[in-house]
Every structure is written in structure tokens, then in C-alpha cells.
Scaffold this active site. Structure first.
Site, PDB file in Angstrom:
ATOM      1  N   ASN A 165       0.868  -1.187   0.000  1.00  0.00           N
ATOM      2  CA  ASN A 165       0.000   0.000   0.000  1.00  0.00           C
ATOM      3  C   ASN A 165       0.902   1.232   0.000  1.00  0.00           C
ATOM      4  O   ASN A 165       1.526   1.549   1.005  1.00  0.00           O
ATOM      5  CB  ASN A 165      -0.895  -0.036   1.252  1.00  0.00           C
ATOM      6  CG  ASN A 165      -1.746   1.212   1.376  1.00  0.00           C
ATOM      7  OD1 ASN A 165      -1.802   2.042   0.474  1.00  0.00           O
ATOM      8  ND2 ASN A 165      -2.409   1.355   2.522  1.00  0.00           N
ATOM      9  N   TRP A 166       0.968   1.900  -1.127  1.00  0.00           N
ATOM     10  CA  TRP A 166       1.887   3.044  -1.254  1.00  0.00           C
ATOM     11  C   TRP A 166       1.333   4.294  -0.594  1.00  0.00           C
ATOM     12  O   TRP A 166       2.028   5.311  -0.504  1.00  0.00           O
ATOM     13  CB  TRP A 166       2.182   3.331  -2.731  1.00  0.00           C
ATOM     14  CG  TRP A 166       2.898   2.225  -3.440  1.00  0.00           C
ATOM     15  CD1 TRP A 166       3.317   1.026  -2.913  1.00  0.00           C
ATOM     16  CD2 TRP A 166       3.306   2.200  -4.820  1.00  0.00           C
ATOM     17  NE1 TRP A 166       3.944   0.268  -3.870  1.00  0.00           N
ATOM     18  CE2 TRP A 166       3.948   0.960  -5.060  1.00  0.00           C
ATOM     19  CE3 TRP A 166       3.178   3.103  -5.874  1.00  0.00           C
ATOM     20  CZ2 TRP A 166       4.459   0.612  -6.307  1.00  0.00           C
ATOM     21  CZ3 TRP A 166       3.694   2.751  -7.120  1.00  0.00           C
ATOM     22  CH2 TRP A 166       4.328   1.528  -7.329  1.00  0.00           C
ATOM     23  N   LYS A 167       0.095   4.263  -0.182  1.00  0.00           N
ATOM     24  CA  LYS A 167      -0.542   5.430   0.452  1.00  0.00           C
ATOM     25  C   LYS A 167      -0.337   6.668  -0.437  1.00  0.00           C
ATOM     26  O   LYS A 167      -0.287   6.537  -1.653  1.00  0.00           O
ATOM     27  CB  LYS A 167      -0.021   5.614   1.882  1.00  0.00           C
ATOM     28  CG  LYS A 167      -0.157   4.307   2.692  1.00  0.00           C
ATOM     29  CD  LYS A 167       0.067   4.460   4.154  1.00  0.00           C
ATOM     30  CE  LYS A 167      -0.093   3.109   4.845  1.00  0.00           C
ATOM     31  NZ  LYS A 167       0.035   3.169   6.277  1.00  0.00           N
ATOM     32  N   HIS A 184      -9.403   1.378   5.053  1.00  0.00           N
ATOM     33  CA  HIS A 184      -8.105   1.497   5.727  1.00  0.00           C
ATOM     34  C   HIS A 184      -8.264   2.409   6.947  1.00  0.00           C
ATOM     35  O   HIS A 184      -9.049   3.368   6.914  1.00  0.00           O
ATOM     36  CB  HIS A 184      -7.060   2.063   4.763  1.00  0.00           C
ATOM     37  CG  HIS A 184      -5.679   1.952   5.314  1.00  0.00           C
ATOM     38  ND1 HIS A 184      -5.178   2.859   6.214  1.00  0.00           N
ATOM     39  CD2 HIS A 184      -4.717   1.019   5.131  1.00  0.00           C
ATOM     40  CE1 HIS A 184      -3.952   2.482   6.552  1.00  0.00           C
ATOM     41  NE2 HIS A 184      -3.647   1.372   5.908  1.00  0.00           N
ATOM     42  N   GLU A 193      -5.221  -4.842  10.550  1.00  0.00           N
ATOM     43  CA  GLU A 193      -4.169  -3.851  10.777  1.00  0.00           C
ATOM     44  C   GLU A 193      -4.443  -3.132  12.089  1.00  0.00           C
ATOM     45  O   GLU A 193      -5.251  -2.189  12.124  1.00  0.00           O
ATOM     46  CB  GLU A 193      -4.131  -2.820   9.642  1.00  0.00           C
ATOM     47  CG  GLU A 193      -3.761  -3.388   8.302  1.00  0.00           C
ATOM     48  CD  GLU A 193      -3.136  -2.336   7.385  1.00  0.00           C
ATOM     49  OE1 GLU A 193      -2.129  -2.664   6.768  1.00  0.00           O
ATOM     50  OE2 GLU A 193      -3.637  -1.206   7.314  1.00  0.00           O
ATOM     51  N   SER A 196       3.752  -2.262  10.308  1.00  0.00           N
ATOM     52  CA  SER A 196       5.215  -2.305  10.487  1.00  0.00           C
ATOM     53  C   SER A 196       5.856  -3.588   9.966  1.00  0.00           C
ATOM     54  O   SER A 196       6.835  -4.072  10.545  1.00  0.00           O
ATOM     55  CB  SER A 196       5.588  -2.089  11.962  1.00  0.00           C
ATOM     56  OG  SER A 196       5.163  -0.819  12.389  1.00  0.00           O
ATOM     57  N   GLY A 210       2.996  -1.157   4.261  1.00  0.00           N
ATOM     58  CA  GLY A 210       3.029   0.266   3.929  1.00  0.00           C
ATOM     59  C   GLY A 210       4.462   0.707   3.630  1.00  0.00           C
ATOM     60  O   GLY A 210       4.976   0.500   2.536  1.00  0.00           O
ATOM     61  N   GLY A 211       5.126   1.287   4.635  1.00  0.00           N
ATOM     62  CA  GLY A 211       6.450   1.900   4.456  1.00  0.00           C
ATOM     63  C   GLY A 211       7.449   1.027   3.703  1.00  0.00           C
ATOM     64  O   GLY A 211       8.104   1.496   2.760  1.00  0.00           O
TER      65      GLY A 211
HETATM   66  P1  13P Z   1       3.258   0.261   7.660  1.00  0.00           P
HETATM   67  O1  13P Z   1       3.739  -1.019   7.006  1.00  0.00           O
HETATM   68  O2  13P Z   1       4.037   1.463   7.219  1.00  0.00           O
HETATM   69  O3  13P Z   1       3.152   0.107   9.130  1.00  0.00           O
HETATM   70  O4  13P Z   1       1.764   0.515   7.113  1.00  0.00           O
HETATM   71  C1  13P Z   1       0.823  -0.489   7.266  1.00  0.00           C
HETATM   72  C2  13P Z   1      -0.383  -0.108   6.510  1.00  0.00           C
HETATM   73  O5  13P Z   1      -1.131   0.748   6.930  1.00  0.00           O
HETATM   74  C3  13P Z   1      -0.624  -0.790   5.213  1.00  0.00           C
HETATM   75  O6  13P Z   1      -1.902  -0.566   4.755  1.00  0.00           O
END
Ligand code: 13P
Length: 256
Positions: free
Chosen positions: A8-10, A93, A165, A214, A235-236
Site C-alpha cells: 500500500n503506497w498510500k 483502511h 491492521e 510495520s 506500507g512503508g
Molecule cells: P506500515 O507497514 O508502514 O506500518 O503501514 C501499514 C499499513 O497501513 C498498510 O496498509
């Protein structure tokens, strides 16, 4: 069941950067029949990336979609407008629920719209630190899960994915903590139990349940080894193509 590795690149990367990332990942990535790799770029990048992507290697997901198909909804983009570009769509989300005010009602209408338009919703659920502290985790998970699925018919249960999540474990949450495999197992067990109770064993077993919060190359093996964990929502770490590719390779080894 396949193992899902979803990035998820947000709200990161320009269209150009997204295209460059995809190019890098396509060069590195190996295809494995039992691993489904999905990336969710920003809406802007979906059109060009849908032309660039090799769908045998990587599938595309949107990060959100509106539930009405067309009409006077300024600023929104509907599931029917993105249906030709993506196979998946993240819905509910925690950042949409807690920063952008999405309700359980919005989420269930969006889940239904995504299915109606032939895509697979990745329904995100999870408790905040405060809710966990107050002993509300079970109630929150039950509400978000069953309400999110309440407009899904039994024939469509094989077209959904759940992602657990915990908000307190998302890397960008203030004072984020790493969830332990035991923390996660407890809630994954609860989700599988609720699905079985609501839809029966046979249908419930078709629904993949992912973990997100994470996730990195250094902990992916531990998280993927949790019984009942059918993949990861990242995410990150998904913003770094080599690390995301390492996680795909780890998934292959864990499932071998
Ligand atoms: P992180 O992996 O940065 O904690 O983000 C998780 C997330 O929200 C994926 O949708």
C-alpha cells in the site's frame, strides 16, 4: 490458498516515480504460482501503471473507491470508473476511517460497490491503541468485520480479502509499537472464528486474512509463520522496491 503480498503506497510517489518503481520491481520479481503480488499506487498513477504492468507478475489495487457508480459527487472516483484498471481495491483502511471520517456504513457500501464492479475488496479492520487499552478489541473487530461484509452475498464470499491492521502497530502512527506474533494470532483467530460462525466453515475457509502493521523484510518470516495468516499488507517497506521484493522471496521460502 494463495499467499498475498500487498504493497500500500498510500499518498506517496508522483506518477513518474510510481512508473520507475514498477519498472524496477518488474525487473527483479520472480513469479510464483502460490504468491499473489499486489501494489496499490495512488489513484493518479493507476491509468499509466495499468498499461505498464505485467499482470502475470503483479496485480494493481486502488486504495479507495466511492460506492455510487456515477453522479454528482464532486471529487470522488467510483469503483465503476477504476474497474478496468485494477483487480483489487483497499477499503476501510484505518487512515480513511480515522483521518478522513469513513464510517462502517461507508465501508460496507464501498465493499459492495467493489464486488459489484468485478474487483476484490481488501477490507481493512483494526483497533486503535485506546480501544485496545479499554478492552474493546473484540467488539471493534466484530463490528468492523461483520458490518463491512453485511452486504456481501454468500456467492461472493470467495471474492473478498480481510486485512487485520492494528492501528497502534502502523509505522506512521504516533508511538507505534510492533505487534508480536502472539498479539496478531489472537486477533486472526478471532476473525477466522467470526467468519466461520457467520458463514459456515466451508465459505469462511475461502477468505484470506492478511496482517499489516510495520511489516519489514526483517519480521516478514515471523508474521507469515503465524497460523491463519494468509499474507501481508505492507506500507512503508513497500516503498522500497528491493525490500518489497525480499519480502516476496521470504514468502516463497516460508510457504515452500
Ligand atoms: P506500515 O507497514 O508502514 O506500518 O503501514 C501499514 C499499513 O497501513 C498498510 O496498509
Amino acid at each position: 490458498m494463495k499467499t498475498y503480498i500487498v504493497g500500500n503506497w498510500k499518498m506517496n510517489f508522483t506518477v513518474g516515480e510510481s512508473s520507475l518503481y514498477l519498472h524496477k520491481l518488474l525487473q527483479r520479481i520472480k513469479t510464483y504460482r502460490d504468491i499473489e503480488v499486489v501494489v496499490a499506487p495512488s489513484l493518479m498513477a493507476l491509468q499509466p501503471l495499468s498499461l505498464q504492468v505485467d499482470r502475470r507478475k503483479i496485480k494493481l489495487s486502488a486504495q479507495n473507491a466511492y460506492f455510487q457508480d456515477f453522479g454528482a459527487y464532486t471529487g470522488e472516483v467510483s469503483a465503476s470508473q477504476i474497474r478496468s484498471l485494477v483487480d483489487y481495491c483497499i477499503i476501510g483502511h484505518s487512515e480513511r476511517r480515522h483521518i478522513l471520517g469513513e464510517t462502517n456504513k461507508d465501508v460496507r457500501q464501498k465493499v459492495a460497490a467493489v464486488i459489484r464492479n468485478g474487483m476484490t475488496p481488501i477490507l481493512c479492520i483494526g483497533e486503535t491503541a485506546e480501544e485496545r487499552k479499554n478492552g474493546e478489541t473484540t467488539d471493534i473487530i466484530r463490528d468492523q468485520l461483520l458490518s463491512g461484509l453485511s452486504e456481501v452475498s454468500s456467492e461472493d464470499l470467495d471474492k473478498i480479502i480481510i486485512a487485520y491492521e492494528p492501528v497502534w502497530a502502523i509505522s506512521t502512527t504516533k508511538a507505534a509499537k510492533m505487534a508480536t506474533p502472539d498479539d496478531i494470532k489472537e486477533v486472526l483467530d478471532l476473525i477466522h472464528k467470526l467468519l466461520k460462525k457467520t458463514y459456515g466453515e466451508e465459505d469462511a475457509e475461502k477468505i484470506p486474512v492478511l496482517y499489516g502493521g510495520s511489516v519489514k523484510a526483517t519480521n516478514a518470516e515471523a508474521y507469515l509463520s503465524i497460523p491463519g495468516c494468509n499474507g501481508l499488507l505492507i506500507g512503508g517497506a513497500s516503498l522500497i522496491a528491493p525490500e518489497f521484493n525480499d519480502i516476496i522471496e521470504i514468502a516463497k521460502q516460508v510457504r515452500a
